[in-house]
Design a protein around this motif. Sequence first.
Motif, PDB file in Angstrom:
ATOM      1  N   PHE A  85     -22.456  12.405   0.865  1.00  0.00           N
ATOM      2  CA  PHE A  85     -22.038  11.027   1.143  1.00  0.00           C
ATOM      3  C   PHE A  85     -20.665  11.047   1.801  1.00  0.00           C
ATOM      4  N   GLN A  86     -20.406  10.026   2.607  1.00  0.00           N
ATOM      5  CA  GLN A  86     -19.180   9.992   3.399  1.00  0.00           C
ATOM      6  C   GLN A  86     -18.138   9.064   2.769  1.00  0.00           C
ATOM      7  N   ASP A  87     -16.997   9.636   2.452  1.00  0.00           N
ATOM      8  CA  ASP A  87     -15.868   8.871   1.940  1.00  0.00           C
ATOM      9  C   ASP A  87     -14.617   9.445   2.577  1.00  0.00           C
ATOM     10  N   TYR A  88     -14.265   8.903   3.731  1.00  0.00           N
ATOM     11  CA  TYR A  88     -13.199   9.486   4.539  1.00  0.00           C
ATOM     12  C   TYR A  88     -11.956   8.594   4.641  1.00  0.00           C
ATOM     13  N   SER A  89     -11.917   7.495   3.916  1.00  0.00           N
ATOM     14  CA  SER A  89     -10.867   6.501   4.154  1.00  0.00           C
ATOM     15  C   SER A  89      -9.489   6.986   3.708  1.00  0.00           C
ATOM     16  N   PHE A  90      -8.484   6.460   4.346  1.00  0.00           N
ATOM     17  CA  PHE A  90      -7.081   6.695   3.994  1.00  0.00           C
ATOM     18  C   PHE A  90      -6.789   5.907   2.727  1.00  0.00           C
ATOM     19  N   THR A  91      -6.254   6.569   1.710  1.00  0.00           N
ATOM     20  CA  THR A  91      -6.098   5.929   0.401  1.00  0.00           C
ATOM     21  C   THR A  91      -4.639   5.867  -0.041  1.00  0.00           C
ATOM     22  N   GLY A  92      -4.391   4.990  -0.998  1.00  0.00           N
ATOM     23  CA  GLY A  92      -3.053   4.832  -1.551  1.00  0.00           C
ATOM     24  C   GLY A  92      -3.112   4.059  -2.852  1.00  0.00           C
ATOM     25  N   PHE A  93      -1.953   3.598  -3.301  1.00  0.00           N
ATOM     26  CA  PHE A  93      -1.833   2.899  -4.571  1.00  0.00           C
ATOM     27  C   PHE A  93      -1.227   1.512  -4.371  1.00  0.00           C
ATOM     28  N   ALA A  94      -1.506   0.624  -5.318  1.00  0.00           N
ATOM     29  CA  ALA A  94      -0.988  -0.743  -5.236  1.00  0.00           C
ATOM     30  C   ALA A  94       0.398  -0.876  -5.853  1.00  0.00           C
TER      31      ALA A  94
ATOM     32  N   ASN B  82     -13.613   1.007  -6.771  1.00  0.00           N
ATOM     33  CA  ASN B  82     -14.536   0.469  -7.785  1.00  0.00           C
ATOM     34  C   ASN B  82     -14.704  -1.048  -7.712  1.00  0.00           C
ATOM     35  N   TYR B  83     -14.037  -1.681  -6.756  1.00  0.00           N
ATOM     36  CA  TYR B  83     -14.192  -3.132  -6.527  1.00  0.00           C
ATOM     37  C   TYR B  83     -14.331  -3.375  -5.024  1.00  0.00           C
ATOM     38  N   ASP B  84     -15.081  -2.517  -4.348  1.00  0.00           N
ATOM     39  CA  ASP B  84     -15.075  -2.524  -2.886  1.00  0.00           C
ATOM     40  C   ASP B  84     -15.888  -3.647  -2.259  1.00  0.00           C
ATOM     41  N   GLU B  85     -16.563  -4.465  -3.070  1.00  0.00           N
ATOM     42  CA  GLU B  85     -17.357  -5.558  -2.513  1.00  0.00           C
ATOM     43  C   GLU B  85     -16.655  -6.912  -2.643  1.00  0.00           C
ATOM     44  N   LEU B  86     -15.395  -6.926  -3.021  1.00  0.00           N
ATOM     45  CA  LEU B  86     -14.685  -8.188  -3.223  1.00  0.00           C
ATOM     46  C   LEU B  86     -14.441  -8.905  -1.901  1.00  0.00           C
ATOM     47  N   SER B  87     -14.548 -10.229  -1.936  1.00  0.00           N
ATOM     48  CA  SER B  87     -14.135 -11.041  -0.792  1.00  0.00           C
ATOM     49  C   SER B  87     -12.613 -11.069  -0.743  1.00  0.00           C
ATOM     50  N   ASN B  88     -12.069 -11.579   0.346  1.00  0.00           N
ATOM     51  CA  ASN B  88     -10.609 -11.666   0.450  1.00  0.00           C
ATOM     52  C   ASN B  88     -10.019 -12.549  -0.647  1.00  0.00           C
ATOM     53  N   GLN B  89     -10.725 -13.624  -0.995  1.00  0.00           N
ATOM     54  CA  GLN B  89     -10.256 -14.483  -2.088  1.00  0.00           C
ATOM     55  C   GLN B  89     -10.277 -13.728  -3.410  1.00  0.00           C
TER      56      GLN B  89
ATOM     57  N   PHE C  69       0.875  -1.174   0.000  1.00  0.00           N
ATOM     58  CA  PHE C  69       0.000   0.000   0.000  1.00  0.00           C
ATOM     59  C   PHE C  69       0.911   1.223   0.000  1.00  0.00           C
ATOM     60  N   VAL C  70       0.891   1.985  -1.091  1.00  0.00           N
ATOM     61  CA  VAL C  70       1.807   3.115  -1.253  1.00  0.00           C
ATOM     62  C   VAL C  70       1.041   4.425  -1.103  1.00  0.00           C
ATOM     63  N   HIS C  71       1.554   5.305  -0.271  1.00  0.00           N
ATOM     64  CA  HIS C  71       0.887   6.577  -0.016  1.00  0.00           C
ATOM     65  C   HIS C  71       1.883   7.714  -0.199  1.00  0.00           C
ATOM     66  N   LEU C  72       1.479   8.740  -0.949  1.00  0.00           N
ATOM     67  CA  LEU C  72       2.298   9.932  -1.136  1.00  0.00           C
ATOM     68  C   LEU C  72       1.751  11.053  -0.273  1.00  0.00           C
TER      69      LEU C  72
ATOM     70  N   GLU D 256       1.509   4.548 -17.467  1.00  0.00           N
ATOM     71  CA  GLU D 256       1.954   5.776 -16.810  1.00  0.00           C
ATOM     72  C   GLU D 256       0.891   6.361 -15.877  1.00  0.00           C
ATOM     73  N   ASN D 257      -0.362   6.320 -16.292  1.00  0.00           N
ATOM     74  CA  ASN D 257      -1.419   6.862 -15.433  1.00  0.00           C
ATOM     75  C   ASN D 257      -2.434   5.810 -15.057  1.00  0.00           C
ATOM     76  N   ASP D 258      -2.001   4.551 -15.056  1.00  0.00           N
ATOM     77  CA  ASP D 258      -2.894   3.465 -14.667  1.00  0.00           C
ATOM     78  C   ASP D 258      -2.329   2.792 -13.425  1.00  0.00           C
ATOM     79  N   ASN D 259      -2.824   3.191 -12.275  1.00  0.00           N
ATOM     80  CA  ASN D 259      -2.410   2.575 -11.022  1.00  0.00           C
ATOM     81  C   ASN D 259      -3.674   2.207 -10.252  1.00  0.00           C
ATOM     82  N   VAL D 260      -3.560   1.178  -9.449  1.00  0.00           N
ATOM     83  CA  VAL D 260      -4.713   0.685  -8.693  1.00  0.00           C
ATOM     84  C   VAL D 260      -4.858   1.488  -7.408  1.00  0.00           C
ATOM     85  N   VAL D 261      -6.004   2.154  -7.251  1.00  0.00           N
ATOM     86  CA  VAL D 261      -6.276   2.947  -6.052  1.00  0.00           C
ATOM     87  C   VAL D 261      -6.921   2.051  -5.001  1.00  0.00           C
TER      88      VAL D 261
END
Length: 272
Positions: free
Chosen positions: A145-154, A213-220, A70-73, A245-250
């Motif tokens: 709507f509430q979206d307060y989570s700490f975010t980063g990149f894969a 955009n995939y927030d309902e995924l199970s751990n598997q 988990f990479v955070h700038l 270059e501009n395609d990173n997983v958030v």
Amino acid sequence: MYINTATKETMEKSICEVLNINHKELDDLLEDCYNKTQANHRIMILDDQYDYFQSYVKEHLTKDIDQILFVHLSRRINGDNDDNGYNFVDLLVKENSLSTYLKSYGITFKYDKYIRMFIHNKEVNLNGNDEYAYKYLKQRFGYTFQDYSFTGFAFIDGLEDNDYYEMTKGGPELLGYFYPFDMNDCLIDDFIVHSTFYQYVYLVPIQDIYFDNYDELSNQEKQYHILVKTLQRLYFYKYDSLFNENDNVVMGITNNKTLSHQYLIDKIKIEE
């Protein structure tokens, strides 16, 4: 185990290990994907490519991926050694270097259903003003709507080529929307002068992250997803490297939890 997303080479090594294939088989996989989803096609449909890699991953996955890089700038006030990753509410409401800095300008916050903003102890009414800064702050503070989570990149790989990299180097995006309340027009400039730009790398349990955009995924399913996204990245290295270059997983931390400093594995000073 986790996928090491630092470089093309570390990704290749990780993929080969978890899928129990060698580099020749990996290259053959990428080529077969090209032949089936892109060659002789007017356009390549990314969903078809995703489905192709996902089918392969489900069949060949041999090891559990239980952690995610988990990479955070972030620009941090000089002298701030707090390496926790705070959700947006805690970042503004609780005591930390950023909230202390804003307080020195008379800007404070409280949280009650949404984030409330005060200038010299007088609450700011963000309603009834169509100026863009007011609209942005209402959205960011959770009025609708509430979206307060700490975010980063894969992906650590190529992060410096991402547009977000340049944006973050200029300080927290939020500060750019305080201009109606910055009487001396120096809030951002002073912040940059007294801060340092860092890249934080955390190794986080897979159950504690979600993919944008995939927030309902199970751990598997999260395991499949990070593998597919890594294969897609390697694919584009082979066939169209500019795509990466501009395609990173958030990603974000689930349930607005604080990302503890105990998960930090690297902290790189990028720029004073």
